[in-house]
Scaffold this active site. Structure first.
Site, mmCIF file in Angstrom:
data_model
loop_
_atom_site.group_PDB
_atom_site.id
_atom_site.type_symbol
_atom_site.label_atom_id
_atom_site.label_comp_id
_atom_site.label_asym_id
_atom_site.label_seq_id
_atom_site.Cartn_x
_atom_site.Cartn_y
_atom_site.Cartn_z
ATOM 1 N N HIS A 185 -6.683 8.370 -24.753
ATOM 2 C CA HIS A 185 -6.195 7.625 -23.604
ATOM 3 C C HIS A 185 -5.516 8.544 -22.591
ATOM 4 C CE1 HIS A 185 -4.861 3.945 -21.590
ATOM 5 N NE2 HIS A 185 -3.676 4.502 -21.447
ATOM 6 N N HIS A 227 -7.133 -2.173 -18.473
ATOM 7 C CA HIS A 227 -6.208 -2.660 -19.498
ATOM 8 C C HIS A 227 -6.970 -3.591 -20.432
ATOM 9 C CE1 HIS A 227 -1.600 -2.301 -19.585
ATOM 10 N NE2 HIS A 227 -2.127 -1.126 -19.337
ATOM 11 N N ASN A 228 -7.954 -3.013 -21.118
ATOM 12 C CA ASN A 228 -8.874 -3.808 -21.916
ATOM 13 C C ASN A 228 -8.275 -4.241 -23.251
ATOM 14 O OD1 ASN A 228 -10.589 -3.013 -19.830
ATOM 15 N ND2 ASN A 228 -11.425 -1.319 -20.999
ATOM 16 N N ASP A 281 5.175 8.092 -13.191
ATOM 17 C CA ASP A 281 5.199 6.787 -13.851
ATOM 18 C C ASP A 281 5.443 6.960 -15.350
ATOM 19 O OD1 ASP A 281 4.512 4.250 -14.886
ATOM 20 O OD2 ASP A 281 2.389 4.771 -14.874
#
Length: 798
Positions: free
Chosen positions: A245, A310-311, A501
């Site tokens: 990811h 955002h699965n 972020d």
């Protein structure tokens, strides 16, 4: 002192009407005559009776609502059943947080640790319905991963004086224990740790690390040279940083003859070649190196763009997964350079047929039932709606696509366009650098268990081991406050040197990434503000709890920044400092619990040589039917979900906020969804931004090369017909694949990425940003308890 305020509508409640209409479509015995709702607020803080009445008045609209104060029940309309839905302990409760802030402002008081506000909603049903059917209706209202439910009949309600006053407080055993993990183990044991996580004292595994055996052995060798065992926080941190990811390993590692991997060879390779050809006409400013990509808008401004998926979270909790997706990609914009202003959102959803309910289970023996495709669709739409609308960002463009292979896992694409001046106080806005001795400052929401193992969870297939803790609910109001404070004020005052972020991996990734700019970092983990006590240091370090940014703040600017943020209702905390030590050091109560070289943390992951295979599929050419009347065929085609429009989504999403819209999402006399949008980010300028997209998942069944080529071609054509200059077009790629270590799937991927190179170079359209989600598979069980694997069709969004 606990008290509860229940607010009921005195006029027709549209929410109740919609719920009644939906339930009337269910199959059950009996009949619902009518229903009504109450919104409930439980307050755990001492107030006088007079103050309580003032609070009730504060949260009630006297024109359309009235309030009831429990535990003494007041007369309600007739009902037979009551179903109440609230949140589980520790789950973000945005409504309650807002009410808490209202009470604090009105009564000039602060809520101390242990005090709080908790919201819930009760549905009262008037009708003769069997208890088993009430439970079916109740199941349609809540998600057991994040919510709790109470059901009472009228008799119980009267006897117990209402739904009872209770609060979902988090109760964790206080722990400060940091454990050393013995890695001098056989390969079989290392594989178990890499897959299922570190074992707690009771033998239970903490959850997925998504670390291969080669990665575990690299960690083993590193700490053997260090002469010690790693701590749990060190292994957890490496797992987040090395995850697919975060590191995009499949695109980065060598594949067949491509020693530099797919990304460098084809995606970055195309961009480098195009920029070189354009020379002085190159409009790219920042590509593949920041939270978003950026191109020149005009002489004074840049436009940024990023699209995320955002699965996995959306499969478990559609609303929470979708809202965290949209506010997360908003933060990618805020975290670009010194901070860009979000000026437009986009979305794209790939679902299974919502008209069919095909039961699926993550666990054996019919345990861990997956949500229906209708629940997933409704929740995702609502989540992106809440995140975008409450953030005050227009949503001018989106798409909807259906295929049964999205039943195991949906695809939820969300993107944000940003605007930033080229220079801020004479400094290039897209350049940032944390400096040694800068304070490490976190801004925004507090840290909780929600979001633990989010990055590693998203790097694997969805199965029975997928962690509940990865589910989060975003808080767009908190984010809107710090977004405005940072981008509209602190940025232009140059109160910080760098910003990023807190996304995947939480502090473990954001701080460590920024530490590369300065050369090191030192964190005091106990200084991180928490939602509740009892979190272990490793959980604090890797939690992805939402609405947080990390800043590098010069010591001389800290007081000014903190004062500004406090005045805007934003919490900011110094948790350490950036250094030039070459190390990522984390301390807890004065003791070093993490000591890893930055080079190993970021570059120590072993490279995996990947191989692919591809065999073209051959399909028989379709025969033209020998008939004259095609009416039935036309009607059959028009019934397909992918032919129909989705104006019901566009009408919910605010595309007029910020007053920038030019070409709206619904076009023509038939109000049809447009494939492109135009908006004007600077209202005093006649220059606009054109957005378009291309996506053909089912074309990949024939040939993934032409699937990718068609997506690029469609995106380019749609932009040009909306008025875009073909010489000033940039692309974003977002790959969603499945079973990505399978050589056949890698063969499909290789062909698709090669098409990206060929067509981007052909059109002169550079890639400026991208994303990949490589394990969109479901491993579970069907309605008969048989093992089933569902993989999405390989999908590319351009």
């Amino acid at each position: 002192m606990l008290f509860r305020i229940e607010v009921i509508s005195t006029v027709e409640d549209a929410r109740a009407s919609i719920r009644l209409k939906k339930w009337q479509q269910f199959s059950f015995t009996g009949k619902i005559k009518n229903l009504f709702l109450t919104d409930n607020y439980t307050v755990d803080k001492k107030f006088s009776p007079g103050q309580i009445f003032k609070i009730a008045e504060l949260i009630t609209n006297p024109v359309t609502q009235k309030y009831l104060i429990s535990p003494i029940p007041t007369v309600l309309p007739a009902f037979d059943w009551a179903i109440e839905v609230g949140y589980l302990p520790g789950v973000t409760d945005n409504v309650a947080n807002t009410v808490k802030e209202m009470i604090s402002d009105y009564h000039k008081t602060k809520f101390r640790n242990g005090e709080g506000v908790y919201s819930s909603r009760t549905t009262f049903i008037n009708g003769q319905i069997a208890e088993k059917d009430v439970k079916i209706l109740a199941d349609s209202l809540y998600n057991p991963l994040i919510q709790l439910i109470k059901i009472k009949n009228f008799r119980q309600f009267v006897k117990e004086k209402g739904m009872s006053v209770s609060i979902p407080k988090v109760k964790l055993a206080k722990t400060s224990k940091v454990t050393a993990v013995n890695l001098q183990l056989p390969d079989e044991e290392l594989e178990i740790i890499g897959k299922s996580g570190i074992a707690n004292a009771d033998g239970q595994r903490r959850g997925p690390l998504a670390l291969s055996l080669s990665s575990m052995k690299a960690i083993q060798d590193y700490f053997k040279k260090m002469g010690r065992n790693p701590t749990d926080i060190e292994i957890e941190s490496l797992a987040q940083t090395w995850s697919e990811h975060c590191k995009h390993t499949i695109f980065a590692d060598p594949l067949d003859d491509l020693k530099d991997g797919l990304f460098k060879t084809y995606i970055k390779g195309a961009t480098d070649e195009i920029r070189k050809k354009k020379g002085k006409k190159d409009f790219c400013v920042s590509v593949f190196q920041d939270n978003s990509g950026a191109i020149a808008f005009d002489e004074n401004y840049l436009i940024t763009h990023k699209v995320e998926t955002h699965n996995s979270p959306s499969a478990l909790d559609p609303f929470g997964g979708a809202i965290t997706g949209i506010v997360g990609v908003n933060r990618d914009t805020i975290g670009f350079g010194l901070g860009a202003k979000p000026v437009a959102n986009i979305y794209g959803f790939c679902f299974a047929d919502p008209r069919k309910d095909v039961p699926l289970y993550k666990g054996k023996n019919f345990t861990q039932k997956m949500l229906s495709s209708r629940r997933i669709m409704d929740g995702v739409i609502e989540g992106v709606n809440a995140g975008g609308n409450q953030s005050g960002i227009p949503t001018p463009l989106g798409f909807l696509f259906f295929d049964e292979r999205f039943r195991g896992k949906p695809l939820v694409f969300v993107g944000t366009v940003g605007l930033i001046p080229k220079k801020i106080k004479g400094t290039l806005s897209y350049q940032k650098k944390a400096k040694a001795e800068d304070y490490i400052v976190i801004v925004g929401g507090r840290v909780g268990k929600d979001g633990v193992h989010g990055a590693t969870f998203s790097s694997e297939a969805l199965d029975a081991g997928s962690p509940v803790s990865a589910v989060q609910i975003g808080d767009p109001i908190t984010q809107k406050k710090f977004s405005d404070a940072l981008v509209k004020e602190a940025r232009d005052l140059r109160l910080y040197h760098s910003i990023t972020d807190n996304g995947a991996g939480g502090l473990s990734c954001s701080v460590a990434e920024m530490a590369k700019e300065s050369g090191g970092c030192l964190v005091d983990i106990e200084k991180v503000p928490l939602k509740y006590p009892g979190l272990s240091p490793w959980e604090i370090w890797i939690s992805e709890s939402q609405e947080r940014m990390t800043l590098a703040v010069p010591p001389g600017q800290w007081k000014k920044l903190n004062s500004l943020l406090t005045s805007r209702g934003v919490e900011a905390t110094v948790i350490g400092k950036f250094t030039a030590s070459g190390k990522c050091l984390v301390k807890y109560k004065g003791k070093t619990i993490m000591d890893i070289d930055l080079k190993f943390l970021h570059d120590g992951r072993p490279v995996k040589k990947l191989t692919s295979s591809f065999k073209p599929l051959k399909f028989p050419e379709p025969l033209f039917p020998d008939k004259k009347n095609f009416t039935a065929d036309l009607l059959s085609i028009l019934k397909r979900l992918n032919i129909g429009g989705f104006s019901f989504i566009s009408q919910q999403y605010d595309h007029l906020v910020q007053a920038s819209s030019v070409l709206l999402p619904l076009q023509g006399r038939g109000r049809i969804n447009s494939t492109s949008a135009v908006f004007r980010p600077i209202l005093s300028s006649q220059k606009g931004v054109v957005l378009s997209y291309g996506l053909y998942p089912t074309y990949g069944d024939i040939d993934p090369y032409h699937m990718a080529a068609s997506a690029i071609d469609t995106a380019v054509r749609s932009a040009i017909v909306a008025g875009a200059d073909p010489d000033h077009l940039a692309l974003l790629d977002n790959f969603c694949w499945c079973s990505s270590y399978d050589p056949k799937r890698l063969g499909q991927l290789k062909r698709a990425v090669k098409a990206c190179y060929d067509y981007a170079v052909l059109y002169g359209t550079p890639f400026i940003s991208g994303k990949d989600s490589m394990f969109n598979d479901f491993d579970g069980f069907d309605k008969n308890g048989r093992p089933v694997k569902i993989s999405i069709p390989p999908t590319l969004l351009i």
